[in-house]
Motif scaffolding. Structure first.
Motif, short mmCIF file in Angstrom:
data_model
loop_
_atom_site.label_atom_id
_atom_site.label_comp_id
_atom_site.label_asym_id
_atom_site.label_seq_id
_atom_site.Cartn_x
_atom_site.Cartn_y
_atom_site.Cartn_z
N UNK A 307 0.81 -1.22 0.00
CA UNK A 307 0.00 0.00 0.00
C UNK A 307 0.84 1.27 0.00
N UNK A 308 1.77 1.38 0.94
CA UNK A 308 2.42 2.68 1.14
C UNK A 308 3.45 3.02 0.06
N UNK A 309 4.25 2.06 -0.44
CA UNK A 309 5.08 2.43 -1.59
C UNK A 309 4.24 2.80 -2.80
N UNK A 327 7.47 -3.18 -6.40
CA UNK A 327 6.51 -3.45 -5.33
C UNK A 327 6.24 -4.95 -5.24
N UNK A 328 6.06 -5.60 -6.37
CA UNK A 328 5.83 -7.05 -6.35
C UNK A 328 7.02 -7.78 -5.73
N UNK A 329 8.23 -7.34 -6.05
CA UNK A 329 9.43 -7.98 -5.48
C UNK A 329 9.56 -7.69 -3.99
N UNK A 330 9.17 -6.49 -3.58
CA UNK A 330 9.20 -6.13 -2.15
C UNK A 330 8.24 -7.02 -1.37
N UNK A 331 7.04 -7.22 -1.91
CA UNK A 331 6.07 -8.10 -1.26
C UNK A 331 6.63 -9.52 -1.15
N UNK A 332 7.18 -10.02 -2.25
CA UNK A 332 7.74 -11.38 -2.25
C UNK A 332 8.85 -11.52 -1.21
N UNK A 483 14.48 3.75 -3.03
CA UNK A 483 14.68 3.07 -1.75
C UNK A 483 14.38 1.58 -1.89
N UNK A 484 13.29 1.26 -2.57
CA UNK A 484 12.97 -0.15 -2.80
C UNK A 484 14.04 -0.83 -3.64
#
Length: 489
Positions: A307-309, A327-332, A483-484
């Motif tokens: 959500x926040x990114x 974002x998908x990679x951060x979630x994973x 940052x991600x």
């Protein structure tokens, strides 16, 4: 030309709209439900509609109830269409519309006498709630009922005319006790860990202030089963109402659009009886805790992770966030490395498969779920969906780098501008406080973690504080996207 939704027009509906498989006027009420919103109408009401369609449980229809100003407008919309609701299920390969008729009445919001009288009716054997995570008067840091909440104090001073759901429930129970009527079961359908216990704490906690004897009676005689509920159900906008009219020829003032997936796991503690919901897919268990923790941490926590990114990147829809590789990679990364390892085994469930299903659900392009909805009410959601996972990992001496970044992203979002400079409109019941604290945290990150009611011991942990501060500094210097990228590298 579209057909206006009503009993009289059910036979005029298009062939591609399913209608109730029973006569709605044959139903009698057995449930009073507080919080008649989209989720309730796409979840509990749909399960009951399925059951009624099998010719079962026709004495378990729903009577709606509400305590918020917006509930009056909702009631008027539903009353004008005979309490009917159109539910549209959508994903990339499936779209189906159905009219449900599980609700037979909606009590006038603010009419305490009328609501209490219906709660005291022996026909009512279950009182259920979907009043959001923030509606339970919980101290976020301790997770316990806060008897000093202004609304609770007001109900304690005037128990005959309560204004909260818990005050009304307690008044209904008190009248049943006085009239020697067996108490109803109180069933929370909100995304809160141990939601039954939390609901019991609120009802008994209010009773302790008003009448300790009544509190003891509630503890001995009233059942509060825990439950886990799941279905992604966005808010209804003009987009959905227009789509329903264009695609299905149906005019509904307040339709519900949702994903096809739904799940309901309930502890089987209903001494006053219950509908046979196991006939329509509800799972009854002795202990819902494993299912509850799995869903709250992996799904609800996962929502917070994306959500926040996405909000800071000006992404509007959730499926668009999942299409953003960072974002998908951060979630994973965060799910696999930090969240899923904290979830105990769940009977009959492979956690990896559960997570893959959630990725598919988040990526559903037809549901129209918004990033803003996922960002809503972080001050109540973070202490339930994210911070307990951080606490568990810190206690176990495990890494929290990704979870600290999620928390820093939330802080940055609450500052009130995206990375492009666009203004983020207030999106939390405590927005003014959150924004003021986020602005102070830009120069002093410890200010954010000093919100004791939200972070508790986690905010005082040196490792978490240092990691959080580093991420927040990078977010301000480089933005969410870079940052991600650096975190993932």
């Amino acid at each position: 030309m579209s057909v206006k939704l009503s009993f009289a027009n059910l036979d005029k509906l298009s062939e591609n709209v399913a209608r109730p498989g029973y006569v709605p006027t044959d139903l009698t009420p057995g449930i009073v439900h507080f919080g008649v919103g989209n989720f309730h109408r796409a979840h509990q009401a749909v399960y009951l509609d399925d059951l009624f369609g099998k010719g079962l449980g026709h004495d378990w229809a729903i009577v709606g109830a509400g305590v918020l100003p917006a509930d009056a407008a909702a009631r008027e919309k539903l009353k004008a269409q005979d309490w009917l609701t159109t539910v549209v299920e959508q994903d990339s390969g499936h779209m189906a519309a159905r009219v449900t008729a599980a609700m037979v009445d909606y009590l006038v919001p603010g009419d305490a006498d009328g609501i209490i009288a219906r709660l005291a009716d022996p026909q009512i054997r279950i009182v259920s709630l979907t009043i959001t995570e923030g509606g339970y008067f919980i101290d976020p840091a301790s997770g316990k009922f806060n008897p000093e909440s202004p609304e609770i104090v007001a109900d304690a001073r005037n128990p005959a005319m309560p204004k909260t759901a818990f005050g009304l429930i307690l008044a209904g129970l008190a009248r049943r006790r006085a009239e020697d009527v067996a108490p109803f079961t109180v069933m929370s359908c909100d995304n809160i860990p141990h939601n039954g216990r939390v609901t019991a704490d609120a009802v008994v906690g209010l009773a302790r202030i008003i009448d300790p004897d009544l509190a003891d009676w509630v503890e001995r005689n009233v059942s509060f089963p825990n439950g886990m509920v799941d279905r992604i159900t966005p808010a209804t906008t003009e987009r959905e109402t227009r789509f329903l009219a264009d695609e299905f020829g149906l005019e509904d003032a307040w339709p519900v659009f949702c994903e096809p997936f739904r799940q309901w796991v309930l502890e089987d503690r209903f001494p006053a009886g219950r509908p046979a919901l196991e006939k329509v897919g509800v799972t009854f268990v002795d202990d819902v805790s494993p299912f509850e923790q799995m869903k709250i941490r992996i799904l609800n926590g996962g929502h917070a992770v994306i959500a926040y990114p996405a909000g800071l990147m000006d992404i509007h829809f959730v499926h668009e966030a999942m299409q953003e590789p960072l974002i998908a990679a951060f979630l994973e990364r965060l799910e696999q490395d930090e969240i899923i390892p904290t979830v105990p085994p769940v009977p009959g469930v492979v956690l990896e498969d559960y997570f893959r299903l959630i990725q598919q659900r988040f990526s559903n392009p037809r549901i129209g779920d918004t990033v803003r909805r996922l960002c809503l009410d972080g001050s109540n959601r973070q202490p339930k969906f994210i911070i307990p996972t951080i606490a568990d990992r810190l206690k176990a001496g495990q890494g929290i780098a990704g979870l600290a970044l999620e928390s820093a992203l939330w802080c940055r979002y609450c500052h009130g501008t995206t990375d492009s400079g666009a203004v983020i409109e207030p999106n939390d019941p405590n927005w003014e406080r959150m924004q003021d604290t986020a602005k102070a945290a830009k120069d002093d990150p410890s200010t954010w973690l000093a919100m004791e009611d939200i972070y508790g011991e986690v905010g005082r942990n040196p490792l978490f504080a240092e990691t959080f501060a580093g991420h927040l500094k990078t977010l301000w210097e480089l933005g969410a996207r870079e940052t991600l990228r650096r975190f993932l590298a």
